[in-house]
Design an enzyme around this catalytic site. Structure first.
Site, PDB file in Angstrom:
ATOM      1  CD  GLU A  60      -6.830   3.348  -8.390  1.00  0.00           C
ATOM      2  OE1 GLU A  60      -7.288   2.628  -9.290  1.00  0.00           O
ATOM      3  OE2 GLU A  60      -6.255   2.904  -7.372  1.00  0.00           O
ATOM      4  CE1 TYR A  98      -2.664   4.668 -13.433  1.00  0.00           C
ATOM      5  CE2 TYR A  98      -1.658   5.781 -11.555  1.00  0.00           C
ATOM      6  CZ  TYR A  98      -2.646   4.964 -12.085  1.00  0.00           C
ATOM      7  OH  TYR A  98      -3.614   4.453 -11.265  1.00  0.00           O
ATOM      8  CD  GLU A 100      -3.868   6.927  -8.724  1.00  0.00           C
ATOM      9  OE1 GLU A 100      -4.021   7.255  -7.524  1.00  0.00           O
ATOM     10  OE2 GLU A 100      -3.635   5.768  -9.084  1.00  0.00           O
ATOM     11  CG  HIS A 155      -3.300   5.398  -4.126  1.00  0.00           C
ATOM     12  ND1 HIS A 155      -3.684   5.472  -5.441  1.00  0.00           N
ATOM     13  CD2 HIS A 155      -3.216   4.060  -3.830  1.00  0.00           C
ATOM     14  CE1 HIS A 155      -3.829   4.249  -5.934  1.00  0.00           C
ATOM     15  NE2 HIS A 155      -3.562   3.381  -4.977  1.00  0.00           N
ATOM     16  CG  ASP A 189      -4.680   1.767  -1.332  1.00  0.00           C
ATOM     17  OD1 ASP A 189      -4.121   0.917  -0.604  1.00  0.00           O
ATOM     18  OD2 ASP A 189      -4.911   1.582  -2.550  1.00  0.00           O
ATOM     19  CG  ASP A 234      -7.703   0.821   1.939  1.00  0.00           C
ATOM     20  OD1 ASP A 234      -7.616   1.774   1.165  1.00  0.00           O
ATOM     21  OD2 ASP A 234      -7.878  -0.361   1.559  1.00  0.00           O
ATOM     22  CG  HIS A 274      -9.188  -0.539  -1.957  1.00  0.00           C
ATOM     23  ND1 HIS A 274      -8.097  -0.609  -1.127  1.00  0.00           N
ATOM     24  CD2 HIS A 274      -8.719  -0.703  -3.212  1.00  0.00           C
ATOM     25  CE1 HIS A 274      -7.010  -0.803  -1.851  1.00  0.00           C
ATOM     26  NE2 HIS A 274      -7.359  -0.867  -3.119  1.00  0.00           N
TER      27      HIS A 274
END
Length: 299
Positions: A60, A98, A100, A155, A189, A234, A274
């Site tokens: 992230e 978006y 990451e 993720h 994750d 996770d 997390h």
């Protein structure tokens, strides 16, 4: 000759620099970017967390400027003047605007990066399976009993977690064929619990139903910081008998940095929602096996 063997053994063991095992970690550092890196105390906590690990998958990372991770690495490598860590990062991944990145932060004295590969996720038949396609890395180490292993990160998008976790099976098959690798660590994750992956969905997830894959972080483990949640988002999953045998007993767990560093819930949430998950792999040589390897030493 025996005396000389013991002297050489002592020097050899000292050269291990205290390496008893290799700690592998996975951490979703929520929305890590310039503004978060600039907040007072955040980098200091992250440095303490990362310094516990020999290899850490960081997820992230959201930073168009690509300044937050270099700032973290500078702080990390100046911590105690050790200059121990390097990083390899994926490109920016995601749908539409978006994006990451995945990052692997590791100690090059203990681990050598053999190869990396950006999984394409471009099947016309299945569509775009992954929200953030796995950035796969292959490491080797002379310090552990398994000399090399592939790490597949994920993720997942919460709304497509079940299908993405299932598709990791296809990534495993592809990388096994591409690199002829035997040992795999699949972690990240996964959003693999609570409302995102209902119990009825697990029967259709190949990564779960193939008993050759061992899930080290169980469904009962809470990997979330918030006290009012209890979800095993996770995970760490292993494939390969020798790799499984290398796992230090009871080492697969969360690292509760909130408790370890005496933080309030809100202070911890400022770092992430997390907890990291981790596992230790045993070192490769004990004293007896080293002596065996030195049979030809002359007195």
């Amino acid at each position: 000759m025996v005396k000389q063997l013991f002297i050489c053994a002592a020097l050899f063991l000292a050269s291990f620099h205290g390496v008893h095992s290799l700690k592998i970690c996975s951490f979703n550092v929520r929305s890590f970017g310039k503004s978060k890196a600039a907040r007072e105390g955040i980098l200091d906590v992250l440095v303490k967390i990362i310094s516990r690990c020999d290899l850490l998958l960081m997820m992230e990372i959201k930073d168009k400027s690509n300044k937050s991770v270099p700032a973290l690495m500078e702080r990390l490598n100046n911590h105690g003047n050790r200059n121990e860590y390097e990083v390899i990062m994926s490109k920016r991944l995601g749908m539409k605007s978006y994006k990451e990145q995945y990052a692997f932060i590791y100690r090059p004295k203990l681990l050598t990066l053999k190869k990396s590969y950006q999984y394409p996720d471009s099947s016309a038949d299945s569509g775009d399976v992954f929200a953030r396609e796995p950035f796969v890395v292959w490491f080797s180490s002379r310090y552990i009993s398994v000399k090399d292993f592939v790490v597949i990160p994920l993720h997942s998008m919460p709304t497509s977690s079940a299908s993405e976790i299932d598709a990791l099976y296809d990534v495993y098959l592809a990388m096994k064929q591409r690199w002829r690798a035997k040992y795999f660590i699949i972690m990240g994750d996964f959003n693999a619990d609570c409302g995102y992956v209902p119990k009825k969905a697990w029967k259709d997830i190949r990564l779960r139903n193939d008993t050759n894959f061992v899930w080290l972080i169980g469904d009962e483990i809470d990997t979330t910081v918030k006290e009012n949640t209890n979800c095993a988002y996770d995970r760490i999953v292993l494939r390969g008998g020798k790799l499984l045998n290398a796992v230090v007993p009871n080492s697969a767990k969360i690292f509760n940095f909130m408790e370890a560093y005496g933080m309030t819930e809100q202070q911890a949430l400022n770092v992430s929602d997390h907890f990291p998950v981790e596992v230790d792999l045993q070192k490769s040589y004990g004293f007896s096996s080293w002596l065996k390897s030195r049979k030809g030493l002359k007195g």
